[in-house]
Design a protein around this motif. Structure first.
Motif, PDB file in Angstrom:
ATOM      1  N   GLU A   1      -5.350   1.979   6.843  1.00  0.00           N
ATOM      2  CA  GLU A   1      -4.626   0.747   5.962  1.00  0.00           C
ATOM      3  C   GLU A   1      -3.225   0.976   5.850  1.00  0.00           C
ATOM      4  OE1 GLU A   1      -7.273   1.179   2.394  1.00  0.00           O
ATOM      5  OE2 GLU A   1      -9.206   0.650   3.472  1.00  0.00           O
ATOM      6  N   ALA A   2      -2.408   1.570   5.398  1.00  0.00           N
ATOM      7  CA  ALA A   2      -1.801   1.981   4.779  1.00  0.00           C
ATOM      8  C   ALA A   2      -0.482   1.404   6.245  1.00  0.00           C
ATOM      9  CB  ALA A   2      -0.814   3.337   4.395  1.00  0.00           C
ATOM     10  N   CYS A   3      -0.753   2.401   7.049  1.00  0.00           N
ATOM     11  CA  CYS A   3      -0.374   2.020   8.712  1.00  0.00           C
ATOM     12  C   CYS A   3      -0.540   0.711   8.843  1.00  0.00           C
ATOM     13  CB  CYS A   3      -0.541   2.815   9.529  1.00  0.00           C
ATOM     14  SG  CYS A   3      -0.586   4.966   9.509  1.00  0.00           S
TER      15      CYS A   3
ATOM     16  N   ARG B   1      -0.838  -2.364   7.129  1.00  0.00           N
ATOM     17  CA  ARG B   1       0.433  -2.691   6.502  1.00  0.00           C
ATOM     18  C   ARG B   1       1.332  -2.586   6.836  1.00  0.00           C
ATOM     19  NH1 ARG B   1      -3.165  -0.980   2.117  1.00  0.00           N
ATOM     20  NH2 ARG B   1      -1.385   0.281   1.736  1.00  0.00           N
ATOM     21  N   SER B   2       1.946  -1.582   7.556  1.00  0.00           N
ATOM     22  CA  SER B   2       3.378  -0.959   7.412  1.00  0.00           C
ATOM     23  C   SER B   2       3.495  -2.205   8.833  1.00  0.00           C
ATOM     24  CB  SER B   2       3.492   0.644   7.726  1.00  0.00           C
ATOM     25  OG  SER B   2       3.412   0.966   6.447  1.00  0.00           O
TER      26      SER B   2
ATOM     27  N   THR C   1      -7.413   5.221   4.013  1.00  0.00           N
ATOM     28  CA  THR C   1      -6.296   4.921   3.491  1.00  0.00           C
ATOM     29  C   THR C   1      -5.129   4.802   4.400  1.00  0.00           C
ATOM     30  OG1 THR C   1      -7.419   5.439   1.374  1.00  0.00           O
ATOM     31  CG2 THR C   1      -5.039   5.046   1.480  1.00  0.00           C
ATOM     32  N   THR C   2      -5.019   6.239   4.732  1.00  0.00           N
ATOM     33  CA  THR C   2      -3.904   5.953   5.990  1.00  0.00           C
ATOM     34  C   THR C   2      -3.822   4.742   6.993  1.00  0.00           C
ATOM     35  OG1 THR C   2      -3.427   8.548   6.350  1.00  0.00           O
ATOM     36  CG2 THR C   2      -2.969   7.578   8.278  1.00  0.00           C
TER      37      THR C   2
ATOM     38  N   VAL D   1       3.929   7.428   6.051  1.00  0.00           N
ATOM     39  CA  VAL D   1       3.065   9.125   6.540  1.00  0.00           C
ATOM     40  C   VAL D   1       3.092   9.437   8.054  1.00  0.00           C
ATOM     41  CG1 VAL D   1       0.825   8.910   7.587  1.00  0.00           C
ATOM     42  CG2 VAL D   1       1.239   6.865   6.266  1.00  0.00           C
TER      43      VAL D   1
ATOM     44  N   MET E   1      -0.330   9.776  10.838  1.00  0.00           N
ATOM     45  CA  MET E   1      -0.921   8.425  12.211  1.00  0.00           C
ATOM     46  C   MET E   1      -1.612   8.947  13.040  1.00  0.00           C
ATOM     47  SD  MET E   1       2.054   5.523  12.432  1.00  0.00           S
ATOM     48  CE  MET E   1       2.071   3.872  13.599  1.00  0.00           C
TER      49      MET E   1
ATOM     50  N   HIS F   1       7.917   3.368   7.646  1.00  0.00           N
ATOM     51  CA  HIS F   1       7.792   2.607   6.473  1.00  0.00           C
ATOM     52  C   HIS F   1       6.862   2.459   5.456  1.00  0.00           C
ATOM     53  CE1 HIS F   1       6.656  -1.405   5.270  1.00  0.00           C
ATOM     54  NE2 HIS F   1       8.692  -1.702   5.986  1.00  0.00           N
ATOM     55  N   CYS F   2       5.863   3.623   5.875  1.00  0.00           N
ATOM     56  CA  CYS F   2       4.604   3.339   5.173  1.00  0.00           C
ATOM     57  C   CYS F   2       4.487   5.246   4.611  1.00  0.00           C
ATOM     58  CB  CYS F   2       2.572   3.565   6.149  1.00  0.00           C
ATOM     59  SG  CYS F   2       2.570   4.614   7.661  1.00  0.00           S
TER      60      CYS F   2
ATOM     61  N   VAL G   1       7.053   2.842  11.854  1.00  0.00           N
ATOM     62  CA  VAL G   1       5.243   2.416  11.377  1.00  0.00           C
ATOM     63  C   VAL G   1       5.142   3.668  10.396  1.00  0.00           C
ATOM     64  CG1 VAL G   1       3.130   1.847  11.440  1.00  0.00           C
ATOM     65  CG2 VAL G   1       4.790   1.133  12.814  1.00  0.00           C
TER      66      VAL G   1
END
Length: 221
Positions: free
Chosen positions: A8-10, A12-13, A5-6, A37, A42, A34-35, A31
């Motif tokens: 994917e979130a990074c 996407r951002s 999930t981390t 994290v 990260m 933005h997400c 980055v």
């Protein structure tokens, strides 16, 4: 948040930021912020923005490959050119949600030779998988030559795709079909049977008459 999930979130951002600003202007801390994290979290997934860029290519590869290889329902029984056409259209379908990120990346690469070389290397690796998905030889030196050639070919098609406002992507499909006809045999990607007249696939039918001029290209995804 799990490791996946981390990631994917990074990613996407990163893509959201890439749609707004040049690649070199994006920092790891930006980055992460933005997400939402932590940087330490990260760091477990990415070491640099180049890592994020490579992750974008791999995620696109996986999405295309998940639709099946040369024995899948939509490719089985087709000729080499038809299979490669369909696989590369799958790649464009996968890139559609990220069109503005690809546009920004292409713009950055035209001003940054080092980034352009990085994109060419990443695109070559991805196009080896596209060749494999189409059931075409991608091994050894000849496979490397084919993958490099296909990376340049796909970059030219991307230039058309970025300007294509037709919901059916007729200009893009026409450009892809033209590039495969002109470049495929030269690269040794397609056998002679691929150039014998064959029935058009449904989503190629609207591409027969569209023509788009070629421009300077940079591999972007």
């Amino acid at each position: 948040m799990t490791a996946e999930t981390t990631r994917e979130a990074c990613l996407r951002s990163f893509l959201a930021l890439l749609a707004e600003k040049p690649f070199r202007a994006i920092s790891l801390s930006e980055v992460a912020e933005h997400c939402g994290v932590p940087l330490a979290q990260m760091r477990a997934s990415f070491a640099s923005t180049d890592d994020l860029l490579a992750a974008f290519f791999r995620a696109t590869d996986r999405q295309v490959l998940a639709e099946g290889g040369p024995d899948s329902d939509d490719l089985a029984g087709e000729g080499p050119r038809e299979r490669l056409f369909e696989v590369l259209m799958r790649r464009l379908d996968a890139l559609e949600p990220h069109r503005e990120a690809v546009r920004g990346l292409t713009r950055s690469a035209r001003r940054d030779p080092a980034l352009a070389l990085t994109l060419l290397r990443l695109s070559e690796g991805s196009q080896r998988w596209m060749l494999a998905a189409a059931g075409l030889d991608c091994a050894g030196l000849s496979g490397s030559v084919r993958a490099k050639g296909l990376a340049v070919l796909f970059a030219r098609v991307l230039d058309t795709w970025l300007k294509d406002e037709d919901p059916g992507l007729a200009p893009t499909m026409a450009a892809l079909d033209r590039e495969l006809e002109q470049g495929g045999k030269l690269l040794g990607m397609l056998d002679d049977l691929a150039y014998i007249a064959m029935p058009w696939r449904k989503r190629r039918a609207s591409a027969q008459s569209a023509e788009v001029p070629a421009e300077e290209t940079v591999p972007a995804a």
